[in-house]
Design an enzyme around this catalytic site. Sequence first.
Site, PDB file in Angstrom:
ATOM      1  N   CYS A  30      44.420  43.178  40.496  1.00 21.91           N
ATOM      2  CA  CYS A  30      43.535  43.462  39.357  1.00 21.91           C
ATOM      3  C   CYS A  30      42.143  42.860  39.572  1.00 21.91           C
ATOM      4  O   CYS A  30      41.975  41.639  39.529  1.00 21.91           O
ATOM      5  CB  CYS A  30      44.189  42.909  38.085  1.00 21.91           C
ATOM      6  N   CYS A  77      40.808  40.802  36.652  1.00 22.57           N
ATOM      7  CA  CYS A  77      41.546  39.527  36.600  1.00 22.57           C
ATOM      8  C   CYS A  77      40.919  38.518  37.552  1.00 22.57           C
ATOM      9  O   CYS A  77      40.775  37.338  37.218  1.00 22.57           O
ATOM     10  CB  CYS A  77      43.018  39.732  36.959  1.00 22.57           C
TER      11      CYS A  77
END
Length: 106
Positions: A31, A34
């Site tokens: 991600c 993230c």
Amino acid sequence: MSSVTQIQVDNFDEFLQFEGPVLIDFTATWCGPCRMISPAIDQLAVNYEGRARVAKVDVDESAAIAKRFEIRSIPAVLVFRDGVVKERLVGVSTYEKFSATLEQYL
């Protein structure tokens, strides 16, 4: 320097047992957003050591926890107090936003 705790299914509920706020970043290695907030989460662990707990849950490795808290989009940062979700921040946020949220529950 303090590090962020990696939480798994077997230590999740125990980790929530804390007198102060607990911030958990639901994340995944693949991600991009993230990875963008990861330095902020790491800094929170350092700056709030002893006053709050900061951890990460990899949604791929601990899918049961992600399902339990209905995580549908990551990054998702949940703030707990007394084992109850008090705040849910989804998407990219700044260190200042995460810090201000934690401060509400100190």
